[in-house]
Design a protein around this motif. Structure first.
Motif, PDB file in Angstrom:
ATOM      1  N   ARG A 241     -10.216 107.481  67.883  1.00  0.00           N
ATOM      2  CA  ARG A 241     -10.797 108.168  66.766  1.00  0.00           C
ATOM      3  C   ARG A 241     -10.053 109.375  66.090  1.00  0.00           C
ATOM      4  O   ARG A 241      -9.952 109.374  64.960  1.00  0.00           O
ATOM      5  CB  ARG A 241     -12.331 108.096  66.671  1.00  0.00           C
ATOM      6  CG  ARG A 241     -13.000 106.922  67.049  1.00  0.00           C
ATOM      7  CD  ARG A 241     -14.580 107.170  66.457  1.00  0.00           C
ATOM      8  NE  ARG A 241     -15.358 108.071  67.410  1.00  0.00           N
ATOM      9  CZ  ARG A 241     -15.798 107.577  68.443  1.00  0.00           C
ATOM     10  NH1 ARG A 241     -15.962 106.173  68.870  1.00  0.00           N
ATOM     11  NH2 ARG A 241     -16.466 108.290  69.296  1.00  0.00           N
ATOM     12  N   LEU A 242      -9.805 110.281  67.289  1.00  0.00           N
ATOM     13  CA  LEU A 242      -9.163 111.501  67.023  1.00  0.00           C
ATOM     14  C   LEU A 242      -7.601 111.300  66.625  1.00  0.00           C
ATOM     15  O   LEU A 242      -7.502 111.685  65.426  1.00  0.00           O
ATOM     16  CB  LEU A 242      -9.304 112.156  68.225  1.00  0.00           C
ATOM     17  CG  LEU A 242     -10.516 112.825  68.411  1.00  0.00           C
ATOM     18  CD1 LEU A 242     -10.622 113.713  69.777  1.00  0.00           C
ATOM     19  CD2 LEU A 242     -11.119 114.087  67.125  1.00  0.00           C
ATOM     20  N   ASN A 243      -7.104 110.351  67.104  1.00  0.00           N
ATOM     21  CA  ASN A 243      -5.613 109.924  66.938  1.00  0.00           C
ATOM     22  C   ASN A 243      -5.603 109.407  65.381  1.00  0.00           C
ATOM     23  O   ASN A 243      -4.607 109.672  64.671  1.00  0.00           O
ATOM     24  CB  ASN A 243      -4.968 108.993  67.844  1.00  0.00           C
ATOM     25  CG  ASN A 243      -4.659 109.828  68.972  1.00  0.00           C
ATOM     26  OD1 ASN A 243      -4.429 110.942  69.159  1.00  0.00           O
ATOM     27  ND2 ASN A 243      -4.876 109.156  70.150  1.00  0.00           N
ATOM     28  N   LYS A 244      -6.467 108.362  65.049  1.00  0.00           N
ATOM     29  CA  LYS A 244      -6.577 107.848  63.703  1.00  0.00           C
ATOM     30  C   LYS A 244      -7.048 108.935  62.630  1.00  0.00           C
ATOM     31  O   LYS A 244      -6.268 109.010  61.652  1.00  0.00           O
ATOM     32  CB  LYS A 244      -7.875 106.855  63.760  1.00  0.00           C
ATOM     33  CG  LYS A 244      -7.874 106.153  62.471  1.00  0.00           C
ATOM     34  CD  LYS A 244      -8.831 104.929  62.661  1.00  0.00           C
ATOM     35  CE  LYS A 244      -9.164 104.180  61.113  1.00  0.00           C
ATOM     36  NZ  LYS A 244      -9.719 104.898  60.354  1.00  0.00           N
ATOM     37  N   ALA A 245      -7.611 109.970  62.902  1.00  0.00           N
ATOM     38  CA  ALA A 245      -8.068 110.975  61.970  1.00  0.00           C
ATOM     39  C   ALA A 245      -6.926 111.771  61.755  1.00  0.00           C
ATOM     40  O   ALA A 245      -6.651 112.279  60.796  1.00  0.00           O
ATOM     41  CB  ALA A 245      -9.022 111.804  62.674  1.00  0.00           C
ATOM     42  N   LYS A 246      -6.055 112.278  62.963  1.00  0.00           N
ATOM     43  CA  LYS A 246      -5.124 112.975  62.881  1.00  0.00           C
ATOM     44  C   LYS A 246      -3.865 112.377  62.045  1.00  0.00           C
ATOM     45  O   LYS A 246      -3.080 113.090  61.100  1.00  0.00           O
ATOM     46  CB  LYS A 246      -4.525 113.488  64.199  1.00  0.00           C
ATOM     47  CG  LYS A 246      -3.416 114.391  64.453  1.00  0.00           C
ATOM     48  CD  LYS A 246      -3.964 115.880  64.198  1.00  0.00           C
ATOM     49  CE  LYS A 246      -3.177 116.960  64.479  1.00  0.00           C
ATOM     50  NZ  LYS A 246      -3.426 118.248  63.849  1.00  0.00           N
ATOM     51  N   ALA A 247      -3.643 111.192  62.277  1.00  0.00           N
ATOM     52  CA  ALA A 247      -2.725 110.353  61.593  1.00  0.00           C
ATOM     53  C   ALA A 247      -3.017 110.338  59.930  1.00  0.00           C
ATOM     54  O   ALA A 247      -2.272 110.307  59.205  1.00  0.00           O
ATOM     55  CB  ALA A 247      -2.565 109.021  62.028  1.00  0.00           C
ATOM     56  N   GLU A 248      -4.336 110.430  59.850  1.00  0.00           N
ATOM     57  CA  GLU A 248      -4.871 110.461  58.165  1.00  0.00           C
ATOM     58  C   GLU A 248      -4.619 111.592  57.537  1.00  0.00           C
ATOM     59  O   GLU A 248      -5.147 111.934  56.541  1.00  0.00           O
ATOM     60  CB  GLU A 248      -6.340 109.762  58.105  1.00  0.00           C
ATOM     61  CG  GLU A 248      -6.099 108.474  58.517  1.00  0.00           C
ATOM     62  CD  GLU A 248      -7.723 107.546  58.842  1.00  0.00           C
ATOM     63  OE1 GLU A 248      -8.538 108.608  58.626  1.00  0.00           O
ATOM     64  OE2 GLU A 248      -7.865 106.689  58.831  1.00  0.00           O
ATOM     65  N   ASP A 268      -0.219 114.593  74.432  1.00  0.00           N
ATOM     66  CA  ASP A 268       1.118 113.972  75.504  1.00  0.00           C
ATOM     67  C   ASP A 268       2.270 114.279  74.271  1.00  0.00           C
ATOM     68  O   ASP A 268       3.255 114.334  74.760  1.00  0.00           O
ATOM     69  CB  ASP A 268       0.978 112.432  75.769  1.00  0.00           C
ATOM     70  CG  ASP A 268       0.586 111.638  74.672  1.00  0.00           C
ATOM     71  OD1 ASP A 268       0.109 111.990  73.581  1.00  0.00           O
ATOM     72  OD2 ASP A 268       0.990 110.537  74.390  1.00  0.00           O
ATOM     73  N   LYS A 269       2.117 114.460  73.210  1.00  0.00           N
ATOM     74  CA  LYS A 269       3.028 114.906  72.122  1.00  0.00           C
ATOM     75  C   LYS A 269       2.206 115.605  70.838  1.00  0.00           C
ATOM     76  O   LYS A 269       1.100 115.345  70.638  1.00  0.00           O
ATOM     77  CB  LYS A 269       3.830 113.628  72.007  1.00  0.00           C
ATOM     78  CG  LYS A 269       3.032 112.647  70.989  1.00  0.00           C
ATOM     79  CD  LYS A 269       4.150 111.266  70.867  1.00  0.00           C
ATOM     80  CE  LYS A 269       3.261 110.056  70.375  1.00  0.00           C
ATOM     81  NZ  LYS A 269       4.045 108.906  70.416  1.00  0.00           N
ATOM     82  N   PRO A 270       2.859 116.075  70.075  1.00  0.00           N
ATOM     83  CA  PRO A 270       2.510 116.815  68.768  1.00  0.00           C
ATOM     84  C   PRO A 270       1.764 115.563  68.131  1.00  0.00           C
ATOM     85  O   PRO A 270       2.237 114.494  67.595  1.00  0.00           O
ATOM     86  CB  PRO A 270       3.574 117.309  67.979  1.00  0.00           C
ATOM     87  CG  PRO A 270       4.543 117.599  69.235  1.00  0.00           C
ATOM     88  CD  PRO A 270       4.498 116.507  70.006  1.00  0.00           C
ATOM     89  N   GLY A 271       0.323 115.991  67.510  1.00  0.00           N
ATOM     90  CA  GLY A 271      -0.518 115.063  66.877  1.00  0.00           C
ATOM     91  C   GLY A 271      -0.994 113.830  67.551  1.00  0.00           C
ATOM     92  O   GLY A 271      -1.612 113.086  66.743  1.00  0.00           O
ATOM     93  N   HIS A 272      -0.924 113.652  68.728  1.00  0.00           N
ATOM     94  CA  HIS A 272      -1.511 112.755  69.598  1.00  0.00           C
ATOM     95  C   HIS A 272      -1.849 112.856  70.947  1.00  0.00           C
ATOM     96  O   HIS A 272      -1.374 113.912  71.652  1.00  0.00           O
ATOM     97  CB  HIS A 272      -0.234 111.525  69.827  1.00  0.00           C
ATOM     98  CG  HIS A 272      -0.921 110.181  70.475  1.00  0.00           C
ATOM     99  ND1 HIS A 272      -0.939 110.089  71.798  1.00  0.00           N
ATOM    100  CD2 HIS A 272      -1.126 109.072  69.734  1.00  0.00           C
ATOM    101  CE1 HIS A 272      -1.487 108.879  72.019  1.00  0.00           C
ATOM    102  NE2 HIS A 272      -1.670 108.253  70.956  1.00  0.00           N
ATOM    103  N   ILE A 273      -3.288 112.463  71.239  1.00  0.00           N
ATOM    104  CA  ILE A 273      -3.844 112.693  72.557  1.00  0.00           C
ATOM    105  C   ILE A 273      -4.103 111.394  73.438  1.00  0.00           C
ATOM    106  O   ILE A 273      -4.201 110.369  72.713  1.00  0.00           O
ATOM    107  CB  ILE A 273      -5.117 113.602  72.494  1.00  0.00           C
ATOM    108  CG1 ILE A 273      -6.264 112.723  71.607  1.00  0.00           C
ATOM    109  CG2 ILE A 273      -5.068 114.936  71.834  1.00  0.00           C
ATOM    110  CD1 ILE A 273      -7.468 113.301  71.902  1.00  0.00           C
TER     111      ILE A 273
END
Length: 344
Positions: A241-248, A268-273
């Motif tokens: 859910r956090l990765n989806k929110a960040k991508a949005e 593990d990289k900018p914008g992604h956990i």
């Protein structure tokens, strides 16, 4: 060798500004708001956080719960020893600090109650601590700790709590911390409901607060400071859910430095956990780039601590010290039961 002078994070704090008791209601604490982009600084009340939140925001909470980590034991000789639980290693063993530690070498038996004793089984030289093995005659270790243990308030708080729940967040669930994630102490059930009603996404992670969070920096070069590891948990569905929110393009707001460290350690990289359950000794200081967190709610931290260094990594050292100077001049309340900042 790279140098980060610990003394560069010093600020002068009058002792009377150290909060001894929490405010009531919790959301009536003061909040100093600082915008990194335009350097604008505002004085607000915590419940005003609603004005700074939108449905495009995600609030990330640390759902850890403080355990009764301060215990008092007797040696077979009758000598008294104070035991402070830092980290659970398995069903029976804990990493601990002791006072006086020199009176509890490996092999010492300590008696807490008729139902509970422990053996000191190992030295932890790097932290001046011990590893102990508990033995419970009847029931569970958790039940016995709840009976005999005390909630461990920081040493700068001299008042006794009227209610232990004052040192727990309203969303605390996962037992294991030796100290509270104190930025979260400002939320009330009513305020949390208003935040939900506004459409803000709320997610929970876990960092079991131990020595790594509050251990002072003794080294002149802060980069020589060794962070003590703490357990973090980010569940797979939360990471998704956090990765989806960040991508949005949603804004990730961490509540407290423990949530910041959890998210940044899981990145593990900018914008992604990544989902994880692991130990982290992450140390965030000026020059370390943030990979996931966009804003933070945090209390005022001790001078020359790793936490003021973390804030300085996010805001900039000079601006952080400027904010703290303003807070001192305006007589904000500091530390665990004190007021807070919103940095964005």
């Amino acid at each position: 060798m790279e140098i980060l002078k610990t003394s560069d994070f010093y600020y002068d704090l009058p002792e009377e500004l150290i909060a001894q008791t929490p405010v009531s209601p919790r959301d009536s604490a003061r909040m100093l708001v600082f915008c990194k982009e335009n350097k604008n600084l505002e004085h607000k009340i915590f419940r005003d956080i609603l004005d700074y939140l939108s449905p495009n925001d995600v609030l990330v909470l640390n759902n850890t719960r403080v355990i009764p980590a301060r215990l008092f034991a007797s040696k077979l000789t009758g000598a008294k020893i104070e035991v402070f639980l830092l980290k659970r290693l398995n069903l029976t063993d804990y990493e601990v600090l002791m006072k006086p530690a020199r009176k509890a070498p490996v092999g010492t038996k300590l008696i807490f109650s008729d139902n509970l004793y422990c053996d000191v089984i190992e030295n932890q030289e790097e932290i001046g601590g011990r590893i102990i093995r508990f033995n419970v005659a009847q029931g569970t270790l958790e039940e016995e700790l709840d009976k005999i243990g005390n909630i461990p308030l920081p040493p700068y708080i001299h008042e006794k709590l009227e209610d232990d729940e004052e040192y727990q967040t309203i969303y605390s669930k996962i037992r294991g911390s030796s100290a509270a994630p104190t930025a979260g102490l400002h939320f009330t059930e009513e305020l949390m409901q208003k935040i939900r009603d506004k459409g803000v996404q709320i997610e929970e992670v876990t960092l079991q607060v131990g020595l790594g969070t509050f251990r002072p920096v003794a080294e002149e070069n802060a980069l020589e400071h060794k962070m003590h590891s703490e357990e973090i948990v980010v569940l797979p569905e939360v990471a998704d859910r956090l990765n989806k929110a960040k991508a949005e393009g949603k804004r990730i707001i961490a509540v407290g430095t423990t949530s910041v460290r959890t998210l940044e350690a899981a990145a593990d990289k900018p914008g992604h956990i990544e989902a994880c359950q692991k130990e982290t000794d992450i140390f965030i200081y000026p020059g370390v780039a943030f990979k996931f967190v966009d804003a933070m709610i945090t209390n005022f931290h001790l001078s020359e601590s790793t936490l003021i260094m973390l804030v300085s990594a996010f805001v900039g050292r000079e601006d952080t010290l400027k904010v703290y100077k303003e807070a001192v001049e305006e007589k904000y309340r500091f530390f665990s039961f004190g007021d807070c900042c919103f940095f964005y």
